[in-house]
Design a protein around this motif. Structure first.
Motif, PDB file in Angstrom:
ATOM      1  N   SER A 295       7.180   5.801  -3.588  1.00  0.00           N
ATOM      2  CA  SER A 295       6.352   5.126  -2.599  1.00  0.00           C
ATOM      3  C   SER A 295       4.947   5.686  -2.479  1.00  0.00           C
ATOM      4  N   ASP A 296       4.683   6.885  -2.998  1.00  0.00           N
ATOM      5  CA  ASP A 296       3.311   7.356  -2.819  1.00  0.00           C
ATOM      6  C   ASP A 296       2.507   7.288  -4.106  1.00  0.00           C
ATOM      7  N   ASP A 297       2.986   6.495  -5.066  1.00  0.00           N
ATOM      8  CA  ASP A 297       2.169   6.269  -6.249  1.00  0.00           C
ATOM      9  C   ASP A 297       1.242   5.088  -6.027  1.00  0.00           C
TER      10      ASP A 297
ATOM     11  N   ARG B 243      -0.279  -1.236  13.395  1.00  0.00           N
ATOM     12  CA  ARG B 243       0.422  -1.473  12.126  1.00  0.00           C
ATOM     13  C   ARG B 243       1.918  -1.252  12.276  1.00  0.00           C
ATOM     14  N   GLN B 244       2.279  -0.226  13.023  1.00  0.00           N
ATOM     15  CA  GLN B 244       3.709   0.061  13.201  1.00  0.00           C
ATOM     16  C   GLN B 244       4.399  -1.077  13.948  1.00  0.00           C
TER      17      GLN B 244
ATOM     18  N   GLY C 118       7.520   2.591   8.979  1.00  0.00           N
ATOM     19  CA  GLY C 118       7.324   2.216   7.595  1.00  0.00           C
ATOM     20  C   GLY C 118       5.926   2.462   7.082  1.00  0.00           C
TER      21      GLY C 118
ATOM     22  N   SER D 258       2.359   1.711   6.313  1.00  0.00           N
ATOM     23  CA  SER D 258       1.311   0.874   6.897  1.00  0.00           C
ATOM     24  C   SER D 258       0.511   0.124   5.842  1.00  0.00           C
ATOM     25  N   ARG D 259       0.601   0.569   4.595  1.00  0.00           N
ATOM     26  CA  ARG D 259      -0.138  -0.125   3.551  1.00  0.00           C
ATOM     27  C   ARG D 259       0.354  -1.548   3.343  1.00  0.00           C
TER      28      ARG D 259
ATOM     29  N   ASP E 190      -1.736  -3.603   5.686  1.00  0.00           N
ATOM     30  CA  ASP E 190      -3.119  -3.759   5.225  1.00  0.00           C
ATOM     31  C   ASP E 190      -3.208  -4.762   4.080  1.00  0.00           C
TER      32      ASP E 190
ATOM     33  N   GLN F  82      -5.093  -8.416   4.082  1.00  0.00           N
ATOM     34  CA  GLN F  82      -6.144  -8.733   3.109  1.00  0.00           C
ATOM     35  C   GLN F  82      -5.872 -10.061   2.431  1.00  0.00           C
TER      36      GLN F  82
ATOM     37  N   ARG G 217      -6.339 -12.951   4.931  1.00  0.00           N
ATOM     38  CA  ARG G 217      -7.759 -13.242   5.165  1.00  0.00           C
ATOM     39  C   ARG G 217      -8.343 -14.046   4.018  1.00  0.00           C
TER      40      ARG G 217
ATOM     41  N   ARG H  42     -10.474  -0.927  15.122  1.00  0.00           N
ATOM     42  CA  ARG H  42     -10.458   0.468  14.648  1.00  0.00           C
ATOM     43  C   ARG H  42      -9.638   1.344  15.568  1.00  0.00           C
ATOM     44  N   GLY H  43      -8.767   2.135  14.963  1.00  0.00           N
ATOM     45  CA  GLY H  43      -7.961   3.054  15.752  1.00  0.00           C
ATOM     46  C   GLY H  43      -6.718   2.405  16.326  1.00  0.00           C
TER      47      GLY H  43
ATOM     48  N   LYS I  84       0.783  12.760  -1.962  1.00  0.00           N
ATOM     49  CA  LYS I  84      -0.277  12.088  -1.197  1.00  0.00           C
ATOM     50  C   LYS I  84       0.203  11.775   0.211  1.00  0.00           C
TER      51      LYS I  84
ATOM     52  N   VAL J  17       0.160   9.160   3.224  1.00  0.00           N
ATOM     53  CA  VAL J  17      -0.128   7.778   3.607  1.00  0.00           C
ATOM     54  C   VAL J  17      -0.178   7.774   5.134  1.00  0.00           C
TER      55      VAL J  17
ATOM     56  N   ASP K  83      -1.190   7.112   9.154  1.00  0.00           N
ATOM     57  CA  ASP K  83      -1.374   6.040  10.112  1.00  0.00           C
ATOM     58  C   ASP K  83      -1.296   6.676  11.488  1.00  0.00           C
ATOM     59  N   GLU K  84      -1.898   6.033  12.477  1.00  0.00           N
ATOM     60  CA  GLU K  84      -1.837   6.601  13.818  1.00  0.00           C
ATOM     61  C   GLU K  84      -0.508   6.201  14.453  1.00  0.00           C
TER      62      GLU K  84
ATOM     63  N   PRO L 104       4.150   8.723   8.478  1.00  0.00           N
ATOM     64  CA  PRO L 104       5.414   8.582   9.205  1.00  0.00           C
ATOM     65  C   PRO L 104       6.635   8.862   8.336  1.00  0.00           C
TER      66      PRO L 104
ATOM     67  N   ALA M  96      -8.138   0.037   2.291  1.00  0.00           N
ATOM     68  CA  ALA M  96      -9.118  -1.050   2.292  1.00  0.00           C
ATOM     69  C   ALA M  96      -8.996  -1.803   3.599  1.00  0.00           C
ATOM     70  N   ARG M  97     -10.119  -2.111   4.189  1.00  0.00           N
ATOM     71  CA  ARG M  97     -10.039  -2.807   5.482  1.00  0.00           C
ATOM     72  C   ARG M  97     -10.435  -4.248   5.324  1.00  0.00           C
TER      73      ARG M  97
END
Lengths: 228, 496
Positions: free
Chosen positions: A85-87, A174-175, A188, A190-191, A194, A198, A201, A218-219, B338, B340, B342-343, B377, B495-496
């Motif tokens: 998952s982090d690749d 996101r959560q 999970g 959050s990517r 995102d 994208q 949109r 933001r935030g 890495k 990943v 998130d807040e 997380p 990316a936002r």
């Protein structure tokens, strides 16, 4: 209760393919399988499955390419099988249009839960429609049109848009979105959110790089701003 | 602090440069001073003697010539004329003539400056004292001289003109000679000073030719120590310093080769482990896919077969966990792990960790909502699962999880404590080591021995830390500290 779903499994390793096919069938799905990207694409066109489980590491055309090609014409749910998952794999996979991903080795019950969650996203809700500028969301028909044109959205993109539009002007983290849309067990990636925003949109906004409907807070996360 | 300063100044005093300067200066000083000293004294002697003898001889000669013109019983006028005549011959000196029979007569070539009163009494006595005449001494009265300080350096000479007649004294100024000697003295002193300065400069130059390469060597050695293994020195010349530079270069070369070899071997072994772990995934995925089926069907199997199937199922799960952990560990080692981020609300995170494993009845959670931190997380879920899992397994109830925000430090602090026997003191320092299992006899324990080490690595990658300790009231306490806000990560931005 969902009707029996027809799954297409594209995985090159024989043992994994056989094992997963066995497990998924026991869980009540109908499964067709392919051992390569080319075979998978051919089967997809012939069989018209409800959902595709796709391994990213395939000989010949890799999983991302298969995903992209399918997305050109179809918005059916796609779940990726990835090594880790982090690749960078995950980000690329999500950008190619996948709805979700699971990490190998995957427990069949986890995969089953994800499959059912994704399929649920396409279920109809008995609600009226809402309009935002040129965008019309018909909840009962589960269609979205922009300036009269039907928009091709994947179930995940559609569900995300529905959840955001159900709470206009309210920012969702996101959560929160992961829980509402992806229904993951616990916190999970959050990517996923995102990447989906994208893609959404790109389809929904007049100018995707300067979004006016789906705004980044933001935030916090994302918010749907109905046009004034 | 004063002690430091003193030792530094002592070092400066004994430094090479100072020693060289001191030696050169000493040599120059000794040489210059001895040479100047000898030169001055010899010169002084010669100059003074020459001046003296010249004037005394002239005095004697002039007296001898003019004495015949003196009448038997001279008057004061005669005596004055004599004085003037003798004084005005050749060299510049003054003459005073005295006669016992004319005590009031002042016969001098310069009556204002010179009279008999200026003649030292010892000289008068010597001049007037007759001597025994004999074979070695034809005359009764001799010419005597003495140096005196009147208004300047003078040589005074005296002799009887005639055995029963007047006595003549001469005064010769040695002022010019003294001036000459002074000039000489000053010149020598200045020369000595210049020699000293010159020697100091030479010493400085000499020390620089040695110190500069030494300093370069020192810098190069320091750079080598800092890890810049490609540091090399330019080899100039053929002397011992050049040899030193060449030796240094050879050493640095050898060192850098060894390090390169070690790094290559390490990279190779890391790659090997990563590849192996990756390869292990494939069969494990297939096995995992079917273990659920086997498990479900095990009940309906032949009782002889059932245990075999159950073993396959459980061991497959264990193997899967172990490979997962190994892959995590290789990623941390290789530096490719890495974040990943998130807040996330910490209370939510821990809650879902507990719920996801159906631990809610066994754990007391004290976590106020609203503590938001920027974290990964998934990784933190792994950490909490490990800490809380360990507390439940190896510790004992009550298992408590407490979350607090530390505003001063900008961190969130999570404490996982249990009511068990605690961690033995000899185990405590090793608790985060890899494959270290507290109870060596329990080889079949569920854990792989990597759980805590991965938990620690996960905490570190967030810029936080985990510590283990025993609670004074019994039981173990693991404390996780995480910064609330991450420093900007070097990885690709979302990316936002």
């Amino acid at each position: 209760m969902t009707s029996v779903s027809y799954l297409l499994l594209i995985e090159d390793d024989d043992a994994i393919r056989t094992g997963l096919e066995l497990a998924l069938t026991r869980q009540g799905h109908r499964v067709a399988s392919a051992a390569s990207g080319e075979d998978g694409l051919r089967l997809f066109k012939e069989q018209r499955p409800d959902l595709i489980v796709l391994d990213v590491m395939l000989p010949g055309i890799d999983g991302f390419e298969v995903c992209r090609r399918i997305r050109r014409t179809d918005q059916l749910p796609i779940i990726l099988l990835t090594a880790r998952s982090d690749d960078i794999d995950v980000v690329v996979g999500l950008e190619s249009g996948a709805d979700d991903y699971v990490v190998k080795p995957v427990q069949p019950r986890v995969l089953d839960a994800r499959i059912r969650a994704v399929l649920r996203r396409g279920e109809r809700e008995s609600s009226d429609s809402a309009a935002y500028g040129g965008l019309v969301i018909d909840r009962s028909a589960m269609t979205v049109t922009k300036d009269g044109q039907d928009l091709q959205l994947t179930p995940t993109e559609l569900r995300l848009l529905l959840e955001l539009s159900r709470r206009p002007g309210q920012a969702l983290s996101r959560q929160q979105l992961l829980r509402l849309v992806w229904e993951h067990d616990y916190l999970g990636d959050s990517r996923l959110v995102d990447a989906c925003v994208q893609r959404l949109r790109a389809k929904v906004e007049d100018v995707p790089s300067a979004p006016t409907l789906i705004r980044t807070v933001r935030g916090v996360g994302y918010r749907l701003d109905p046009p004034a | 602090m004063p002690r430091r300063a003193r030792s530094v100044s002592w070092r400066r005093l004994s430094s090479l440069r100072v020693r060289l300067i001191a030696v050169f200066a000493a040599v120059a000083l000794v040489t210059a001073v001895s040479a100047s000293g000898i030169a001055y004294w010899l010169n002084r002697d010669a100059v003074l003697k020459r001046a003296q003898n010249a004037s005394l001889n002239d005095f004697r000669g002039a007296l001898t010539r003019t004495v015949s013109q003196l009448p038997l019983h001279p008057t004061c006028q005669d005596l004055s004329a004599l004085a003037v005549q003798v004084a005005s011959s050749g060299l510049a000196y003054d003459v005073v003539v005295v006669d016992e029979s004319l005590p009031d007569c002042v016969a001098s070539s310069d009556p204002i400056a010179f009279t008999v009163k200026q003649v030292p009494p010892a000289l008068v006595a010597a001049v007037n004292k007759p001597r025994e005449t004999g074979p070695g001494n034809p005359y009764a009265y001799h010419l005597y001289w003495q140096r005196v300080n009147l208004a300047g350096p003078y040589v005074v000479g005296g002799t009887k003109v005639a055995p029963d007649g007047p006595t003549a004294y001469m005064f010769k100024s040695l002022q010019n000679e003294r001036a000459d000697l002074n000039t000489l003295g000053w010149s020598l002193a200045i020369a000595t000073l210049l020699a000293l300065v010159g020697s100091a400069l030479l010493a400085q130059g000499a020390s620089a030719t040695v110190l500069k390469p030494v300093r370069r060597l020192g810098d190069a050695a320091r750079r080598l120590g800092e890890g810049k293994l490609d540091t090399r020195l330019d080899v100039e010349g053929n002397d011992e310093l050049a040899d030193l530079a060449r030796t240094f270069n050879r050493t640095a070369e050898s060192l850098s080769e060894q390090v390169a070899e070690l790094s290559a071997r390490e990279a190779q072994s890391r790659r090997f482990v990563a590849d192996m772990s990756h390869e292990l995934r494939t069969p494990l995925t297939a096995m995992t896919a079917v273990t659920d089926i086997l498990e479900d069907e095990a009940d309906s199997l032949d009782p002889m077969i059932e245990p075999a199937v159950r073993i396959v199922v459980s061991e497959t799960r264990r193997l899967s966990d172990l490979v997962e952990n190994l892959m995590e560990v290789t990623r941390f080692d290789a530096g490719t792990a890495k974040l990943v981020a998130d807040e996330v609300d910490m209370a939510d995170l821990i809650m879902s960790c507990i719920d996801g494993r159906a631990w809610y009845d066994a754990v007391e959670l004290d976590a106020p909502r609203g503590i938001l931190a920027v974290v990964d997380p998934r990784r933190l879920d792994v950490v909490f699962a490990n800490l809380i899992g360990n507390a439940l397994k190896h510790g004992g109830s009550p298992v408590k999880v407490k979350v607090r925000q530390d505003d001063d430090a900008g961190t969130v602090v999570v404490q996982v404590s249990d009511g068990g026997p605690g961690i033995p003191e000899d185990v405590l320092p090793h608790v985060f080591d890899r494959f270290y299992k507290a109870d060596k006899g329990r080889a079949r324990s569920e854990g792989s021995g990597l759980g805590l080490s991965i938990a620690e690595a996960n905490a570190l990658i967030h810029g936080g830390a985990i510590t283990a300790a025993n609670h004074p009231e019994g039981g173990a306490v693991f404390t996780l500290t995480l910064p609330l806000v991450q420093p900007p990560a070097p990885g690709p931005e979302e990316a936002r």
